[in-house]
Scaffold this motif. Structure first.
Motif, PDB file in Angstrom:
ATOM      1  N   ASP A  58       0.627  -1.388  -0.138  1.00 49.74           N
ATOM      2  CA  ASP A  58       0.267  -0.115   0.254  1.00 49.74           C
ATOM      3  C   ASP A  58       0.884   1.219  -0.294  1.00 49.74           C
ATOM      4  O   ASP A  58       1.149   1.001  -0.005  1.00 49.74           O
ATOM      5  N   THR A  60       1.106   5.839   0.225  1.00 52.97           N
ATOM      6  CA  THR A  60       0.477   7.163   0.467  1.00 52.97           C
ATOM      7  C   THR A  60       1.227   7.846  -1.212  1.00 52.97           C
ATOM      8  O   THR A  60       2.461   7.875  -0.230  1.00 52.97           O
ATOM      9  N   ILE A  73      -5.709   5.791 -11.442  1.00 57.25           N
ATOM     10  CA  ILE A  73      -5.070   4.484 -11.057  1.00 57.25           C
ATOM     11  C   ILE A  73      -6.243   3.138 -11.499  1.00 57.25           C
ATOM     12  O   ILE A  73      -7.503   2.770 -10.848  1.00 57.25           O
ATOM     13  N   ARG A  76      -9.882   4.138 -13.021  1.00 61.15           N
ATOM     14  CA  ARG A  76     -10.444   4.878 -11.655  1.00 61.15           C
ATOM     15  C   ARG A  76     -10.426   6.387 -12.506  1.00 61.15           C
ATOM     16  O   ARG A  76      -9.381   6.835 -12.944  1.00 61.15           O
ATOM     17  N   SER A  79      -7.221  11.363 -10.239  1.00 62.16           N
ATOM     18  CA  SER A  79      -7.285  11.972  -8.952  1.00 62.16           C
ATOM     19  C   SER A  79      -6.086  13.272  -9.251  1.00 62.16           C
ATOM     20  O   SER A  79      -4.124  12.547  -8.966  1.00 62.16           O
ATOM     21  N   SER A  89      -4.032   7.264  -0.339  1.00 60.29           N
ATOM     22  CA  SER A  89      -3.257   5.954  -0.841  1.00 60.29           C
ATOM     23  C   SER A  89      -3.808   5.897  -1.520  1.00 60.29           C
ATOM     24  O   SER A  89      -5.764   5.650  -1.894  1.00 60.29           O
ATOM     25  N   PHE A  90      -2.970   4.494  -1.968  1.00 59.71           N
ATOM     26  CA  PHE A  90      -4.014   3.566  -3.529  1.00 59.71           C
ATOM     27  C   PHE A  90      -3.059   2.284  -3.069  1.00 59.71           C
ATOM     28  O   PHE A  90      -1.806   1.895  -2.628  1.00 59.71           O
ATOM     29  N   THR A  96      -0.991   2.245 -12.309  1.00 62.72           N
ATOM     30  CA  THR A  96      -1.147   3.829 -12.131  1.00 62.72           C
ATOM     31  C   THR A  96      -0.271   4.037 -13.241  1.00 62.72           C
ATOM     32  O   THR A  96       1.163   3.922 -13.539  1.00 62.72           O
TER      33      THR A  96
END
Length: 195
Positions: A58, A60, A73, A76, A79, A89-90, A96
């Motif tokens: 994970d 950030t 990402i 999606r 961002s 955070s992803f 990505t």
């Protein structure tokens, strides 16, 4: 209590070879990109393109310098991350892609191995004394700009990009800005049963 000075950070190539990262701290000490439990670093991003992927990690990301970056990402809704937005955070194992908003940036990356650790990243603008809770297994306080002091028997002074590791026996710290400062407070904890 330990102080990491910006002049002593280690630089290395990105996993995908597209740039250089500056490692602030890693655990266990000396761990590489495939076997860290957690890692805190900064990177200079000169152009748009794909991010390195890290299986089971994970991540950030926060912008330290520059206009910002837009992250796509896994398809999606894109961002945007800027110096004004909260750190993003992803999952670092999702595809990505990054597009720069207005030229190169420097970013802060915090990564933890999902099966073992969790983390949070908080940005604080400090113009008066502030108490910071440090109850996590590991807390790192990065002074982005300005200067801060931590009072005590041996007072500690941090300048731009220096990092303070208070130690797990410290419940809180009083931070006193010498000049207005921006801090990043990174808290890292073990997942239950992994101590």
């Amino acid at each position: 209590m330990k102080i990491l000075r910006a002049a002593g950070y280690r630089s290395m190539p990105w996993k995908n070879g597209g740039g250089v990262t500056t490692e602030i701290a890693v655990s266990p000490a000396g761990a590489g990109l495939e076997d860290f439990d957690w890692r805190v670093s900064m990177a200079r991003v000169e152009g748009s393109g794909p991010f390195s992927q890290f299986a089971g990690v994970d991540r950030t990301l926060a912008v330290l310098e520059g206009e910002g970056i837009v992250l796509d990402i896994a398809g999606r809704r894109p961002s945007p991350v800027t110096r004004l937005t909260a750190p993003l955070s992803f999952p670092a194992d999702m595809p990505t892609a990054a597009a720069l908003i207005g030229g190169p940036i420097t970013d802060l990356n915090v990564m933890t191995r999902r099966s073992r650790m969790t983390h949070t990243v908080e940005r604080l603008a400090v113009s008066a004394p502030v108490e910071i809770k440090t109850r996590a297994r590991m807390t790192l306080i990065l002074c982005l700009n300005g200067e801060i002091t931590v009072p005590g028997t041996e007072p500690v002074r941090l300048g731009p990009l220096d990092t303070l590791l208070p130690g797990s026996d410290t419940a809180s710290l009083l931070i006193q800005p010498v000049h207005d400062s921006t801090l990043f407070v990174i808290r890292i904890d073990s997942i239950s049963g992994n101590d």
